[in-house]
Design an enzyme around this catalytic site. Structure first.
Site, PDB file in Angstrom:
ATOM      1  N   GLY A 316      60.085  48.591  51.686  1.00 30.48           N
ATOM      2  CA  GLY A 316      61.182  49.154  50.911  1.00 30.48           C
ATOM      3  C   GLY A 316      61.850  48.096  50.066  1.00 30.48           C
ATOM      4  O   GLY A 316      61.620  46.893  50.237  1.00 30.48           O
ATOM      5  N   GLY A 319      67.532  45.083  50.658  1.00 31.57           N
ATOM      6  CA  GLY A 319      68.851  45.590  51.005  1.00 31.57           C
ATOM      7  C   GLY A 319      68.885  46.980  51.567  1.00 31.57           C
ATOM      8  O   GLY A 319      69.973  47.543  51.774  1.00 31.57           O
ATOM      9  N   THR A 320      67.740  47.563  51.844  1.00 31.97           N
ATOM     10  CA  THR A 320      67.730  48.944  52.345  1.00 31.97           C
ATOM     11  C   THR A 320      67.842  49.025  53.866  1.00 31.97           C
ATOM     12  O   THR A 320      67.923  50.132  54.405  1.00 31.97           O
ATOM     13  CB  THR A 320      66.445  49.660  51.900  1.00 31.97           C
ATOM     14  OG1 THR A 320      65.307  48.846  52.215  1.00 31.97           O
ATOM     15  CG2 THR A 320      66.469  49.907  50.400  1.00 31.97           C
ATOM     16  N   GLY A 321      67.822  47.926  54.577  1.00 31.53           N
ATOM     17  CA  GLY A 321      68.057  47.951  56.017  1.00 31.53           C
ATOM     18  C   GLY A 321      66.835  47.755  56.872  1.00 31.53           C
ATOM     19  O   GLY A 321      66.816  48.197  58.028  1.00 31.53           O
ATOM     20  N   LYS A 322      65.799  47.074  56.360  1.00 27.19           N
ATOM     21  CA  LYS A 322      64.574  46.881  57.163  1.00 27.19           C
ATOM     22  C   LYS A 322      64.849  45.958  58.349  1.00 27.19           C
ATOM     23  O   LYS A 322      64.469  46.266  59.486  1.00 27.19           O
ATOM     24  CB  LYS A 322      63.472  46.288  56.267  1.00 27.19           C
ATOM     25  CG  LYS A 322      63.090  47.182  55.089  1.00 27.19           C
ATOM     26  CD  LYS A 322      61.948  46.602  54.290  1.00 27.19           C
ATOM     27  CE  LYS A 322      62.362  45.333  53.555  1.00 27.19           C
ATOM     28  NZ  LYS A 322      63.399  45.572  52.535  1.00 27.19           N
ATOM     29  N   THR A 323      65.507  44.837  58.102  1.00 29.51           N
ATOM     30  CA  THR A 323      65.813  43.910  59.198  1.00 29.51           C
ATOM     31  C   THR A 323      66.810  44.528  60.164  1.00 29.51           C
ATOM     32  O   THR A 323      66.709  44.346  61.385  1.00 29.51           O
ATOM     33  CB  THR A 323      66.358  42.590  58.619  1.00 29.51           C
ATOM     34  OG1 THR A 323      65.423  42.064  57.681  1.00 29.51           O
ATOM     35  CG2 THR A 323      66.585  41.573  59.716  1.00 29.51           C
ATOM     36  N   GLU A 539      81.851  50.784  21.758  1.00 31.22           N
ATOM     37  CA  GLU A 539      81.905  51.595  22.976  1.00 31.22           C
ATOM     38  C   GLU A 539      82.271  53.043  22.653  1.00 31.22           C
ATOM     39  O   GLU A 539      81.772  53.975  23.309  1.00 31.22           O
ATOM     40  CB  GLU A 539      82.918  50.993  23.963  1.00 31.22           C
ATOM     41  CG  GLU A 539      82.592  49.580  24.419  1.00 31.22           C
ATOM     42  CD  GLU A 539      81.213  49.465  25.040  1.00 31.22           C
ATOM     43  OE1 GLU A 539      80.747  50.444  25.652  1.00 31.22           O
ATOM     44  OE2 GLU A 539      80.595  48.390  24.903  1.00 31.22           O
ATOM     45  N   ASP A 616      71.147  47.337  24.324  1.00 29.84           N
ATOM     46  CA  ASP A 616      70.894  48.748  24.037  1.00 29.84           C
ATOM     47  C   ASP A 616      69.515  48.939  23.402  1.00 29.84           C
ATOM     48  O   ASP A 616      68.796  49.898  23.730  1.00 29.84           O
ATOM     49  CB  ASP A 616      71.978  49.279  23.089  1.00 29.84           C
ATOM     50  CG  ASP A 616      73.377  49.134  23.684  1.00 29.84           C
ATOM     51  OD1 ASP A 616      73.479  49.165  24.917  1.00 29.84           O
ATOM     52  OD2 ASP A 616      74.334  48.980  22.914  1.00 29.84           O
TER      53      ASP A 616
END
Length: 761
Positions: A316, A319-323, A539, A616
């Site tokens: 994954g 930062g998705t939480g594997k560890t 903007e 852009d």
């Protein structure tokens, strides 16, 4: 069920034994200093260094101790392998009183006498007399040997009382005064050691003429010193290598333990992470829950003939939480859990990594059932046979050892390997086959419901206001990973603390979300009025193009600001109401219109363009290229994919492959289609802004006035030209009136220096 009273092996602790290497090194240095101190030649007393001219003047003045050669010798030391020499002697601290007397010496050869005087630096006066003086005042009559001895000792007085030579033909006498030996005994407190360095080549004869028989001449052999000079560096290098290997191995017998595994045993008493602390990845938790059940009750699966997977690969984005998920497995299973990084296997020495793999599995089998977690396995598990991109024999041998240990001739039961990576495409195929990593668990970015669960998990650690609703925050953070959501909650707590709020409010979470996604506001950046107005027009162009296309339904306008954030001078913020997993052609075209809105607004209002639209342009071109080459949205080229390499490049695998599978003619058509799509939508943006030029100026003026407008305010201005409830302009925190006054803008570097402290360099 596993026995809850089963004692786990003790967690290895850092070595607490004495550092004998440092002690040995200190002893060697102390020994060298001791030898140098003992053989100084001055018996340990600090000797003052003077040059030969100063020593010669002191010698003539009678300040050198000569009457006690046993206690205070004068020694001249030379080396047979060096041209340097030294004189060690002792000086009277207070010049003693020398009894004086008159000497009388007859001579027959005046030339010989003058040569002796020149030798000892004696200046004389010559007188020619018909009658030579008598010896009435002389203590005794000197011979030539007496004159030479007294001259060597510097006893003959010179200056105003220099000797006088009387000549009468071939006969003559020399009469002068000399100093006799001082009376009394000299002690160590009365003298001061001195050392005189000289060149034996250029000053050796001068030293011999000056000291004569008063000094002891010593010639040292350089054999042992040469041996010391040649061997000592080798000994030091060997000691350093010994200490290095000892430190690498981490304890006694280090040279034999260098190839030991660096896997660390996680203490179950310290690991408090369970599945309750993991949210947003329900399917991944279900996949790995079988491992926990097998470790708790293996007979449940074995009775049916089933075997648990030997390896689980968690894949994954970062930062998705594997560890975190691996730590939760360890916390739930209650079995020994070894953790190691893929980079801990590879060393500069070939074979060390493979040995560490074997040692790790041997240690794990002793405590089976157990888990082994290898983080960032792509550091050691990349494709074999590629010499580019980091491949070398050591890494490939380590990978071979890992493959054999996971599924080789030897059965490997009750040892489950869990690995994590975000680059599964670079792993070796042999590592991914069934029997090794049997199961791949995909840990994706969380959806809206998962993000809300993750926010609730991390919100336990902070004080939230009862009015806080996490659901809007979760829906407005599309694409955030679990690590980013944790950072968002932490940033909200820091913002609330800076405002001195007792709890975290909804506004703090909103501000933290904008800070994490678009960067922190840079109010201190100095911008001219002209550039600020150009930013407002830019903007406002984005916002008008967004609201005048169908894109506003799927990507609503959230906020427009001309306060610099991150690298941008202004930001047009859009937040989707729901997660989107696919894009329609019309939405992509409208997105290109919105992206080109800033540059088109500059052209409509100023008749000129700036370089602020480079991001852009890049975004619009990238979307158009994907529409043509990946999504098959070009009518001229049809639903065909052009180019095969649309993912991250792995140099060792892709350097010999080409991502171009089309002809030059097709390449030209691709370029033409990309240019057509971007140009057509650029013209659409120009038309939209030209038709709404007055409202474009109005929105820009309100941005100059308020700096930040919400999406509803911009929509009101575009539709009606007015705002029902104008926003309140947020002013930055005030600057302190006094240099030491507290302010929210102060940093530790801004603090005034303490009394008596000077920070100037």
């Amino acid at each position: 069920m596993s026995d809850p009273n089963k004692k786990l092996p003790p967690t290895p602790q850092p070595g607490s034994s004495q550092n004998w290497g440092v002690m040995i090194l200190m002893a060697v240095i102390a020994g060298i200093l001791m030898v140098a101190f003992m053989f100084d030649g001055t018996m340990g007393a600090p000797a003052r260094s003077i040059n030969l001219e100063q020593f010669q003047a002191l010698w003539r003045q009678g300040k050198v101790v000569m009457n006690q050669p046993k206690e205070f010798p004068i020694e001249v030391t030379t080396n047979d392998a060096s041209s340097e020499g030294s004189i060690t002697a002792y000086l009277y601290r207070n010049t003693p009183k020398y009894p004086e007397a008159v000497f009388y010496m007859p001579f027959t050869d005046s030339d010989e006498l003058r040569a002796l005087c020149n030798r000892f630096g004696i200046t004389t006066t010559t007188k020619v007399e018909n009658t030579l003086p008598t010896t009435n005042k002389a203590e005794r009559i000197w011979s030539t040997d007496d004159f030479i001895r007294m001259g060597e000792e510097g006893r003959i007085i010179m200056g105003d009382r220099a000797p006088t030579i009387y000549e009468n033909g071939s006969q003559g006498v020399i009469i002068g005064e000399y100093r006799k030996n001082p009376t009394g005994t000299v002690t160590l407190k009365d003298v001061e050691p001195v050392k005189v360095e000289f060149s034996r080549t250029f000053q050796g004869d001068r030293v011999r003429d000056l000291l004569g028989s008063q000094a002891r001449f010593v010639v040292e052999s350089n054999t042992w010193s040469m041996i010391l000079v040649n061997i000592l560096p080798v000994v030091i290098v060997l000691l350093l290598l010994f200490f290095f290997f000892r430190a690498q191995s981490g304890g006694p017998g280090g040279a034999m333990k260098f190839a030991r595994s660096r896997a660390r045993l996680l203490d179950p008493n310290q690991n408090k992470v369970t599945f309750k602390d993991v949210a947003g990845i329900s399917e991944a938790k279900e996949e790995v829950w079988e491992i926990v059940e097998f470790l708790r009750n293996p007979s449940k699966f074995r009775n049916l003939g089933g075997t648990i997977p030997k390896g689980v690969l968690m894949v994954g984005p970062p930062g998705t939480g594997k560890t975190l998920l691996a730590r939760a497995i360890a916390g739930e299973a209650g079995v020994p859990f070894y953790t190691i990084s893929g980079s801990d296997f590879v060393e500069m020495f070939v074979g060390v990594g493979a040995s560490r793999v074997r040692d790790m599995f041997a240690e794990a089998k002793k405590h089976s059932p157990c888990l082994i977690f290898i983080d960032e396995i792509d550091a050691v598990g990349r494709h074999r046979g590629h010499g580019v991109g980091g491949g070398h024999d050591e890494r490939e041998q380590t990978l071979n050892a890992l493959l054999v240990e996971m599924d080789g001739f030897t059965a490997n039961e009750n040892v489950i390997v869990i690995a994590a990576t975000n680059r599964v495409d670079v792993l070796d195929p042999a590592l991914l086959r069934p029997g090794r990593f049997d199961r791949q668990v995909t840990v994706n970015l969380p959806d809206a419901a998962g993000r809300e669960q993750i926010l609730r998990v991390h919100a336990r650690k902070v004080k939230l206001s009862p009015e806080v609703d996490l659901n809007p925050i979760a829906r407005a953070t599309t694409g955030f990973s679990g690590a980013e959501l944790a950072n968002l909650v932490n940033e909200a707590a820091l913002i609330a603390a800076r405002k001195n709020n007792p709890t975290v409010q909804q506004a703090d979470l909103e501000e933290a979300r904008e800070k994490v996604r678009w960067g922190r506001e840079r109010r201190s950046l100095e911008i001219s009025d002209k550039e600020k107005y150009m930013t407002a027009i830019h903007e406002a162009g984005h916002a008008v193009c967004l609201l005048k296309t169908a894109l506003k339904k799927s990507l609503p306008l959230h906020k427009v600001t001309i306060i610099p954030r991150g690298p941008a001078l202004g930001v047009t913020m859009m937040l989707p109401d729901e997660d989107k997993h696919s894009e329609y052609k019309s939405e992509l075209l409208d997105y290109i219109v919105m992206a080109m809105g800033g540059r088109c607004a500059e052209e409509v209002i100023f008749g000129d363009i700036s370089g602020g639209a480079r991001g852009d342009i890049h975004q619009a071109t990238s979307i158009a290229r994907k529409m043509v080459c990946v999504y098959g949205m070009s009518e001229k080229l049809g639903p065909v994919e052009y180019g095969t390499n649309h993912s991250e490049v792995f140099l060792a695998r892709d350097i010999s492959q080409t991502s171009r599978n089309f002809s030059e003619h097709t390449a030209q058509i691709i370029d033409e289609e990309i240019q057509r799509i971007v140009t057509e939508n650029y013209r659409r943006a120009l038309q939209i802004l030209s038709d709404n030029q007055e409202r474009l100026r109005l929105i820009a003026d309100k941005l100059i006035e308020f700096e930040t407008l919400s999406g509803s305010h911009v929509e009101e201005l575009l539709e009606t030209g007015t705002m029902v409830s104008p926003p309140v302009r947020e002013l930055p925190p005030p600057m302190p009136e006094a240099p030491d006054a507290p302010t929210d803008l102060q940093t530790p570097d801004d603090m005034p220096p303490a009394p008596g402290e000077d920070k100037t360099e």
